[in-house]
Enzyme design. Structure first.
Site, PDB file in Angstrom:
ATOM      1  N   SER A   1      -2.997   1.157   8.135  1.00 23.54           N
ATOM      2  CA  SER A   1      -1.912   1.358   7.173  1.00 23.54           C
ATOM      3  C   SER A   1      -2.341   2.647   6.177  1.00 23.54           C
ATOM      4  O   SER A   1      -3.479   2.798   6.032  1.00 23.54           O
ATOM      5  CB  SER A   1      -1.564   0.180   6.339  1.00 23.54           C
ATOM      6  OG  SER A   1      -0.710   0.573   5.100  1.00 23.54           O
TER       7      SER A   1
ATOM      8  N   TYR B   1      -2.598  -6.790   0.818  1.00 23.31           N
ATOM      9  CA  TYR B   1      -2.198  -6.050   2.232  1.00 23.31           C
ATOM     10  C   TYR B   1      -3.132  -4.963   1.904  1.00 23.31           C
ATOM     11  O   TYR B   1      -3.969  -4.626   2.950  1.00 23.31           O
ATOM     12  CB  TYR B   1      -0.989  -5.611   2.053  1.00 23.31           C
ATOM     13  CG  TYR B   1      -0.438  -4.935   3.165  1.00 23.31           C
ATOM     14  CD1 TYR B   1      -0.142  -5.586   4.518  1.00 23.31           C
ATOM     15  CD2 TYR B   1      -0.210  -3.183   3.233  1.00 23.31           C
ATOM     16  CE1 TYR B   1       0.351  -4.929   5.651  1.00 23.31           C
ATOM     17  CE2 TYR B   1       0.121  -2.732   4.377  1.00 23.31           C
ATOM     18  CZ  TYR B   1       0.487  -3.379   5.354  1.00 23.31           C
ATOM     19  OH  TYR B   1       0.824  -2.946   6.762  1.00 23.31           O
TER      20      TYR B   1
END
Ligand code: NAI
Length: 253
Positions: free
Chosen positions: A141, A154
Site C-alpha cells: 500500500s 494498517y
C-alpha cells in the site's frame, strides 16, 4: 505481457483488486486459481473469467489458516503446477489514533495482512524454489512507504509486507524466484468505500483526498491489476525486491 502456460494463485480474489488481477491474468492467458473466504465472490470471479473464455478455478481459503494454505498450494502444484502467488487478501480498519485503537483490531489486521502474507510465502516457496522458478507478488500500500495517521495498524502491516518482500527476494533469488510488492494509492473498491463511509463527511473527505493526487482521481482496480500482471510475468524478469508504487503521484510531492 504474456502469462501463457503459467498458473497464478491469488488470495482475496473474490472482489476488488484481487478480482481485477484474476481477470487480467486470465486475459493474459494464465490459468488462475481464485481463492477467497467469500465463496460467492470467488465463484463470481471464476464465472466472469469463464464467460470470456478464460481458465479459472475457485477454492475457499482463509489466509489466516496456515494448514489450509499449505494444502491448497500443494493441491494446486500437483494439479496445475504453480508459477505465481499473489498475496492480495487484506483488510483495513476504522480510523483511530494508536491509543484509541482496540486490541481486537490490532490482532485482526495483523492476522490477515501479515500472517496471511507470511503463510502464503511459507507455503509456496518450497514449491517455487524446488522447481527453480516462480514469482511472488505481495500487495502492499501507500502505507508501505508512508505512515498514515489514524491508520497505524494498517501502516504497521503494510510497511512490514514491503520489507518482508525484500527479504524473500534476497533469499529466493539464487533459486530463480522473484518477489515484489505493489503499493497502491487509494483505489475505488469496497475497502476504499468503507474508509470514506467511516468519515463524518465522506464526500468532502473524498474531494479533498482526490485533490492531493497529481492525477486528480482515485485509482481503478484494473490499474493495479496491470502492475500485478507485469510483476507476475517474465516482462519483469530482472525485477525483484521492488515495491512498485501505483498511486497517481500522491507520494511524488
Ligand atoms: P476488498 O475489500 O475490495 O477485497 C478484499 C478481498 O479479500 C475480499 O474479497 C475479501 O473477502 C477477501 N478477504 C478478506 N479477508 C480474507 C481472508 N482472511 N482470507 C482470504 N480472503 C480474505 O479490498 P481491496 O481494496 O481489493 O484490497 C485488496 C488489497 O489491496 C488489500 O491487501 C489492501 O490492503 C490493498 N490495498 C487496497 C487499497 C485501496 O484503496 N482499496 C490501497 C492500497 C492497498
Amino acid at each position: 505481457m504474456q502469462l501463457e502456460g503459467k498458473t497464478v494463485f491469488i488470495t482475496g480474489a473474490g472482489a476488488g483488486i484481487g478480482r481485477a488481477s484474476a481477470e487480467r491474468c486470465a486475459a493474459e492467458d494464465a490459468r488462475v486459481v481464485v481463492t477467497d473466504v467469500d465463496s460467492d465472490g470467488g465463484a463470481e470471479t471464476v464465472e466472469r473469467i469463464e464467460d470470456v473464455g478464460g481458465e479459472a478455478t475457485f477454492y475457499e481459503l482463509d489466509v489466516r489458516d496456515a494448514d489450509a494454505f499449505d494444502r491448497l498450494v500443494e493441491t494446486t502444484a500437483e494439479e496445475f503446477g504453480l508459477d505465481v502467488l499473489v498475496n492480495n487478501a487484506g483488510i483495513g480498519h476504522p480510523p483511530a489514533v494508536v491509543e484509541e485503537t482496540d486490541r481486537d483490531t490490532f490482532e485482526r489486521v495483523l492476522d490477515i495482512n501479515l500472517r496471511g502474507v507470511w503463510n502464503g510465502c511459507h507455503a509456496a516457496l518450497p514449491v517455487l524454489k524446488g522447481q527453480g522458478s516462480g514469482a511472488i507478488v505481495n500487495v502492499g500500500s501507500l502505507a508501505s512507504i508512508l505512515g498514515l495517521p489514524k491508520q497505524s495498524v494498517y501502516s504497521l502491516t503494510k510497511g512490514a509486507v514491503l520489507n518482508f518482500t525484500r527479504a524473500v527476494a534476497a533469499e529466493a533469488g539464487p533459486h530463480g524466484v522473484r518477489a515484489n510488492a505493489v503499493c497502491p494509492g487509494f483505489i475505488d473498491t469496497e475497502l476504499g468505500r468503507q474508509y470514506f463511509e467511516s468519515q463524518d463527511d465522506p464526500e468532502t473527505v473524498r474531494e479533498r483526498m482526490t485533490a492531493q493526487y497529481p492525477l486528480r482521481r482515485l485509482g481503478d482496480p484494473d490499474e493495479i491489476a496491470a502492475c500485478i500482471a507485469f510483476l507476475a510475468s517474465d516482462d519483469s524478469s530482472y525485477v525483484t525486491g521492488h515495491g512498485l508504487v501505483a498511486d497517481g503521484g500522491y507520494s511524488a510531492w
